[in-house]
Motif scaffolding. Structure first.
Motif, mmCIF file in Angstrom:
data_model
loop_
_atom_site.group_PDB
_atom_site.id
_atom_site.type_symbol
_atom_site.label_atom_id
_atom_site.label_comp_id
_atom_site.label_asym_id
_atom_site.label_seq_id
_atom_site.Cartn_x
_atom_site.Cartn_y
_atom_site.Cartn_z
ATOM 1 N N ALA A 1 4.336 15.462 5.324
ATOM 2 C CA ALA A 1 4.009 14.575 6.336
ATOM 3 C C ALA A 1 4.980 14.595 7.432
ATOM 4 O O ALA A 1 4.685 14.394 8.503
ATOM 5 N N ARG B 1 0.829 -1.133 -0.040
ATOM 6 C CA ARG B 1 0.042 -0.090 0.030
ATOM 7 C C ARG B 1 0.979 1.099 -0.114
ATOM 8 O O ARG B 1 2.031 1.241 0.108
ATOM 9 N N GLN B 2 0.192 2.281 -0.577
ATOM 10 C CA GLN B 2 1.008 3.627 -0.175
ATOM 11 C C GLN B 2 0.596 4.188 0.982
ATOM 12 O O GLN B 2 -0.390 4.543 1.350
ATOM 13 N N CYS C 1 4.688 -1.421 4.781
ATOM 14 C CA CYS C 1 4.125 -1.359 3.644
ATOM 15 C C CYS C 1 4.765 -2.454 2.632
ATOM 16 O O CYS C 1 4.159 -2.527 1.376
ATOM 17 N N LEU D 1 2.085 7.362 2.053
ATOM 18 C CA LEU D 1 1.958 8.912 1.785
ATOM 19 C C LEU D 1 0.859 9.151 0.952
ATOM 20 O O LEU D 1 0.717 8.771 -0.358
ATOM 21 N N THR D 2 0.124 10.485 1.251
ATOM 22 C CA THR D 2 -0.654 11.109 0.226
ATOM 23 C C THR D 2 0.162 11.902 -0.903
ATOM 24 O O THR D 2 1.294 12.187 -0.414
ATOM 25 N N LYS D 3 -0.465 12.328 -1.711
ATOM 26 C CA LYS D 3 0.094 13.285 -2.636
ATOM 27 C C LYS D 3 0.786 14.469 -1.682
ATOM 28 O O LYS D 3 1.841 14.860 -2.021
ATOM 29 N N ASP D 4 -0.110 15.070 -1.017
ATOM 30 C CA ASP D 4 0.334 16.392 -0.306
ATOM 31 C C ASP D 4 1.382 15.991 0.778
ATOM 32 O O ASP D 4 2.072 16.707 0.941
ATOM 33 N N GLY D 5 1.214 14.748 1.256
ATOM 34 C CA GLY D 5 2.302 14.645 2.261
ATOM 35 C C GLY D 5 3.695 14.341 1.800
ATOM 36 O O GLY D 5 4.774 14.428 2.379
ATOM 37 N N ARG D 6 3.806 14.233 0.187
ATOM 38 C CA ARG D 6 5.292 14.024 -0.466
ATOM 39 C C ARG D 6 5.884 15.352 -0.803
ATOM 40 O O ARG D 6 6.873 15.420 -1.261
#
Length: 288
Positions: free
Chosen positions: A214, A58-59, A233, A61-66
């Motif tokens: 993040a 699974r991923q 993960c 981090l979110t897109k914003d978290g990166r």
């Protein structure tokens, strides 16, 4: 890929299988007094693996978290060498003792996101130590590196070594800058030998503009849990082990500091004891 041997060490003939040129995204340097040694380091066997070990489940981090405040290339940021230490002596001593306890003599070690300082115990001999980073001048100063390579892991996460190349992988005070940690951890799993160890250590300091969102917006507890999730993960890592060493009787006093002092300490502009955190896991199993 061009790796650069340290001139103070004996020649080591790498035995990596061949790779296609387009798979190599490393930044290549030929430093004065360092004769580059060409080493092909990708496994050309493209057969489908029967095991799911190393698969990203699974991923995290979110897109914003990166995202980073400074969106310019990391290569530009690290273009000039920084011959400074990014943590205090207490942190370094704790880390060296941890390596002394966990790394077997004669091991093959990969030091990711390394610099000019080695935290390996001086009295312990290893079969080979390969370093990675973004500044060739810093890496060339590191006395423990037999070879090193320059590569931006935020642009290309592929580690150009064959499966099972290393007994240990290390990453010191740098995990906060990884924008694709899931892929990096999967690659670390691949290049580790069965039973190999991955030791990831960090404190509360960072280049604030280069740390991912993040991490910047997290707490000490949430950052530890974030690294734990990076391990979890990837299919096949053992349950992560957490090591903490916090400054004695200083935690509460530091929490009461003004936001300005907190920010100054975060940027490494105020002295004080650095908290020590390490998250450790093994590939497939923990050796006895």
């Amino acid at each position: 890929m061009i790796t650069i041997p340290h001139s103070c060490h004996k020649s080591w003939p790498p035995s990596f299988p061949s790779t296609s040129s387009k798979s190599c995204a490393s930044l290549l340097f030929t430093a004065q007094n360092y004769r580059p040694k060409i080493a092909n380091t990708l496994n050309e066997n493209n057969e489908t693996k029967q095991s799911s070990a190393g698969r990203i489940k699974r991923q995290v981090l979110t897109k914003d978290g990166r995202t980073k405040l400074d969106a310019f290339s990391d290569r530009e940021f690290y273009a000039y060498p920084r011959f400074v230490t990014h943590v205090d002596d207490g942190f370094i001593t704790t880390l060296t003792n941890l390596y002394r306890q966990r790394l077997r003599p004669g091991s093959e070690v990969l030091d990711l996101m390394s610099s000019w300082v080695s935290h390996l115990p001086k009295e312990v001999m290893y079969k080979r130590v390969v370093g990675h980073g973004l500044n060739a001048q810093e890496l060339a100063k590191n006395p423990r590196l037999d070879y090193f390579f320059v590569k931006d892991l935020n642009q290309n996460q592929e580690l150009e070594f064959q499966d099972g190349s290393f007994d240990a992988v290390l990453c010191t005070v740098s995990v906060q800058y990884l924008q694709q940690p899931e892929k990096v951890f999967s690659e670390v799993f691949r290049v580790l030998k069965p039973g190999g160890i991955f030791i990831l250590s960090f404190s509360n300091r960072m280049f604030y503009e280069k740390a991912i969102s993040a991490w910047r917006e997290g707490t000490a507890y949430s950052r530890v849990q974030l690294v734990v999730q990076y391990f979890q993960c990837v299919e096949g890592f053992t349950q992560p082990e957490i090591v903490r060493k916090l400054p004695e009787a200083a935690g509460a006093a530091q929490e009461e500091q003004s936001p300005f002092k907190w920010f100054m300490r975060l940027m490494g502009l105020l002295s004080g004891s650095d908290p020590f955190y390490a998250v450790i896991a093994y590939k497939n199993f923990k050796p006895v």
